[in-house]
Design a protein around this motif. Structure first.
Motif, short mmCIF file in Angstrom:
data_model
loop_
_atom_site.label_atom_id
_atom_site.label_comp_id
_atom_site.label_asym_id
_atom_site.label_seq_id
_atom_site.Cartn_x
_atom_site.Cartn_y
_atom_site.Cartn_z
N GLN A 136 0.83 -1.20 0.00
CA GLN A 136 0.00 0.00 0.00
C GLN A 136 0.87 1.25 0.00
O GLN A 136 0.61 2.19 -0.76
CB GLN A 136 -0.92 -0.01 1.21
N ASP A 137 1.90 1.29 0.84
CA ASP A 137 2.77 2.47 0.91
C ASP A 137 3.47 2.71 -0.42
O ASP A 137 3.56 3.86 -0.90
CB ASP A 137 3.82 2.29 2.02
N PHE A 138 3.95 1.63 -1.06
CA PHE A 138 4.68 1.75 -2.33
C PHE A 138 3.79 2.37 -3.41
O PHE A 138 4.17 3.32 -4.09
CB PHE A 138 5.17 0.37 -2.76
N VAL A 139 2.59 1.81 -3.58
CA VAL A 139 1.70 2.27 -4.64
C VAL A 139 1.20 3.68 -4.37
O VAL A 139 1.16 4.52 -5.27
CB VAL A 139 0.51 1.30 -4.80
N THR A 140 0.83 3.97 -3.13
CA THR A 140 0.33 5.30 -2.79
C THR A 140 1.41 6.35 -3.02
O THR A 140 1.13 7.45 -3.52
CB THR A 140 -0.13 5.34 -1.32
N ARG A 141 2.64 6.02 -2.70
CA ARG A 141 3.75 6.96 -2.89
C ARG A 141 3.98 7.27 -4.36
O ARG A 141 4.24 8.41 -4.74
CB ARG A 141 5.02 6.35 -2.26
N HIS A 142 3.85 6.26 -5.21
CA HIS A 142 4.14 6.47 -6.64
C HIS A 142 2.92 6.92 -7.43
O HIS A 142 3.04 7.75 -8.35
CB HIS A 142 4.66 5.17 -7.26
N LEU A 143 1.73 6.38 -7.12
CA LEU A 143 0.59 6.56 -8.00
C LEU A 143 -0.62 7.22 -7.34
O LEU A 143 -1.59 7.54 -8.02
CB LEU A 143 0.17 5.20 -8.58
N GLY A 144 -0.57 7.38 -6.01
CA GLY A 144 -1.64 8.06 -5.32
C GLY A 144 -2.65 7.12 -4.68
O GLY A 144 -2.74 5.93 -5.01
N LYS A 145 -3.45 7.69 -3.77
CA LYS A 145 -4.41 6.91 -2.99
C LYS A 145 -5.51 6.32 -3.86
O LYS A 145 -5.92 5.17 -3.68
CB LYS A 145 -5.01 7.80 -1.89
N GLU A 146 -6.02 7.10 -4.81
CA GLU A 146 -7.13 6.62 -5.63
C GLU A 146 -6.71 5.43 -6.50
O GLU A 146 -7.48 4.48 -6.67
CB GLU A 146 -7.67 7.75 -6.52
N THR A 147 -5.51 5.49 -7.05
CA THR A 147 -5.00 4.35 -7.85
C THR A 147 -4.91 3.11 -6.99
O THR A 147 -5.26 2.00 -7.42
CB THR A 147 -3.62 4.68 -8.44
N GLU B 184 -6.69 2.41 -4.24
CA GLU B 184 -8.01 1.92 -3.83
C GLU B 184 -8.79 1.30 -4.99
O GLU B 184 -9.51 0.32 -4.80
CB GLU B 184 -8.82 3.07 -3.23
N ARG B 185 -8.64 1.85 -6.20
CA ARG B 185 -9.48 1.41 -7.31
C ARG B 185 -8.82 0.38 -8.22
O ARG B 185 -9.52 -0.32 -8.98
CB ARG B 185 -9.91 2.63 -8.16
N ILE B 186 -7.49 0.27 -8.18
CA ILE B 186 -6.79 -0.66 -9.08
C ILE B 186 -6.00 -1.71 -8.31
O ILE B 186 -6.23 -2.92 -8.46
CB ILE B 186 -5.86 0.11 -10.04
N ILE B 187 -5.08 -1.28 -7.47
CA ILE B 187 -4.18 -2.22 -6.81
C ILE B 187 -4.89 -3.02 -5.72
O ILE B 187 -4.71 -4.24 -5.59
CB ILE B 187 -2.96 -1.49 -6.23
N ASP B 188 -5.73 -2.37 -4.93
CA ASP B 188 -6.44 -3.09 -3.87
C ASP B 188 -7.31 -4.22 -4.42
O ASP B 188 -7.20 -5.36 -3.95
CB ASP B 188 -7.27 -2.10 -3.05
N PRO B 189 -8.15 -3.98 -5.42
CA PRO B 189 -8.92 -5.10 -5.97
C PRO B 189 -8.05 -6.14 -6.68
O PRO B 189 -8.37 -7.33 -6.67
CB PRO B 189 -9.90 -4.44 -6.94
N PHE B 190 -6.94 -5.69 -7.27
CA PHE B 190 -6.02 -6.64 -7.92
C PHE B 190 -5.42 -7.59 -6.90
O PHE B 190 -5.37 -8.80 -7.10
CB PHE B 190 -4.92 -5.87 -8.66
N VAL B 191 -4.96 -7.04 -5.78
CA VAL B 191 -4.39 -7.87 -4.72
C VAL B 191 -5.44 -8.81 -4.14
O VAL B 191 -5.17 -9.97 -3.85
CB VAL B 191 -3.77 -6.98 -3.62
N SER B 192 -6.67 -8.30 -4.00
CA SER B 192 -7.75 -9.15 -3.51
C SER B 192 -8.03 -10.29 -4.47
O SER B 192 -8.30 -11.43 -4.06
CB SER B 192 -9.03 -8.33 -3.31
N GLY B 193 -7.98 -10.00 -5.78
CA GLY B 193 -8.28 -11.01 -6.78
C GLY B 193 -7.19 -12.04 -6.95
O GLY B 193 -7.47 -13.22 -7.14
#
Length: 364
Positions: free
Chosen positions: A1-12, A14-23
């Motif tokens: 979460q820290d890595f992605v938020t730092r590079h791409l932002g919170k919305e990216t 929540e809407r892309i990486i979080d569901p991808f990791v869940s899937g």
């Protein structure tokens, strides 16, 4: 979460990486280690000549891929496909292990055999003891390949490979896979869909912020041909995971009801009836989580494995959880076994009469 938020932002996130990791992992992105779980993305940081961001790394990676394709062109005999296109067997993934079993023959492939122990003999062989439908059976072999889940491997291998005991630290959450069917006329008007083909695409993943319990759904009948009768769509939904461990406490009927409710919320019209229930399987320990410290466990495992030549450990806790990663690892590992056997000088003159013998025992 820290890595992605730092590079791409919170919305990216929540809407892309979080569901991808869940899937992919059915995991909790706050617990997973970027370097272990998403190593291809992690590698992009600092790769390339345009700064430390991911864009520079992505440009460099595209160039690497182009060169790799040029250096290793595909066999002309292979079917052609578009980049990113998915494939499967006409009768499902069971086709691959069934083909392997047919090739090896029933004398070499045994099911309902439970491995109990693996020991090293004084002659340098491995003695594997199985509980079989016909009672205890011992097999002597020059090498052993163990690709069982972590909870099994840590018990079987820890005496010969001490670091295997740490595999008990690898958590695998419960996940249910649920298959249901719906008539095409029951679906909402969806992006890219038509009345004749309401589902056109791979499927959908669901951000946790949506409040929908299911993790995501594969649109099986859209993805592959001949998966459903004319006029029907087939859906495969995954539910549970590291952030919903209570799924294992539900009855099969309760799981069906929850998945059907989620399918109606995302895909179906308000007046659509309940779907046809085709299959529900709850995996109590499903997908190993590549959490912080996972790579250190693997490094210790590799060091101890080197001290016990002939004993090979594999599995999705080591290779990556994707089917393709497991197959690629298997091909590489098979060559390691071949190389070991080619140089092995293990004696076999004093084999006990009661034990069967084999060059390699593979257990999964």
């Amino acid at each position: 979460q820290d890595f992605v938020t730092r590079h791409l932002g919170k919305e990216t996130f929540e809407r892309i990486i979080d569901p991808f990791v869940s899937g992919v992992y059915a995991g909790d992105p706050q617990e997973l280690a970027m370097r272990a779980a998403l190593k291809k993305i992690y590698r992009l940081e600092g790769l390339g000549n345009f700064g430390p961001g991911l864009v520079s790394g992505a440009i460099e990676r595209f160039q690497e891929i182009a060169q790799e394709k040029k250096d290793n062109p595909p066999d002309p005999a292979w079917p052609t496909y578009k980049a990113g296109e998915l494939g499967s067997f006409r009768k499902g993934l069971q086709t691959l292990p069934n083909a392997v079993a047919n090739y090896l023959g029933e004398n070499k492939v045994k099911t309902s055999y439970t491995l109990e122990t693996v020991e090293k003999t004084n002659e340098g062989q491995f003695k594997a003891t199985f509980d079989t439908p016909d009672g205890k059976q011992t097999i002597l072999a020059k090498s052993v390949c163990l690709t069982s889940p972590t909870r099994v491997t840590c018990k079987i291998a820890k005496d010969l490979i001490p670091a295997a005991a740490r595999l008990e630290e690898v958590y695998s959450p419960p996940v249910a896979s649920v298959t249901m069917a719906y008539k095409k006329e029951w679906f909402k008007s969806l992006p890219g869909g038509t009345k004749e083909e309401p589902l056109r695409g791979f499927g959908h993943l669901l951000p946790r912020t949506m409040g929908v319990r299911s993790l995501g759904t594969i649109w099986s009948s859209s993805l592959f041909p001949n998966r459903a009768p004319e006029g029907w769509e087939l859906l495969l939904t995954y539910i549970g995971g590291a952030r919903d461990r209570a799924i294992q406490d539900l009855s099969e009927e309760e799981i069906y009801e929850q998945v059907d409710k989620d399918n109606h919320q995302i895909l179906l019209r308000d007046d659509a009836p309940e779907g046809i229930k085709l299959g529900c399987r709850v995996w109590g320990t499903a997908i190993p989580q590549y959490r912080k410290g996972h790579l250190e466990i693997l490094e210790a495992l590799e060091a101890d494995e080197a001290k016990c030549p002939g004993f090979f450990l594999g599995g999705n806790y080591r290779t990556g959880v994707a089917f393709g990663d497991c197959v690629a690892f298997g091909i590489t590992e098979a060559q390691r076994v071949v190389d070991f056997l080619a140089t092995s000088t293990t004696a076999s003159a004093s084999e006990p009469a009661a034990a069967a013998t084999s060059t390699t025992v593979a257990v999964s």
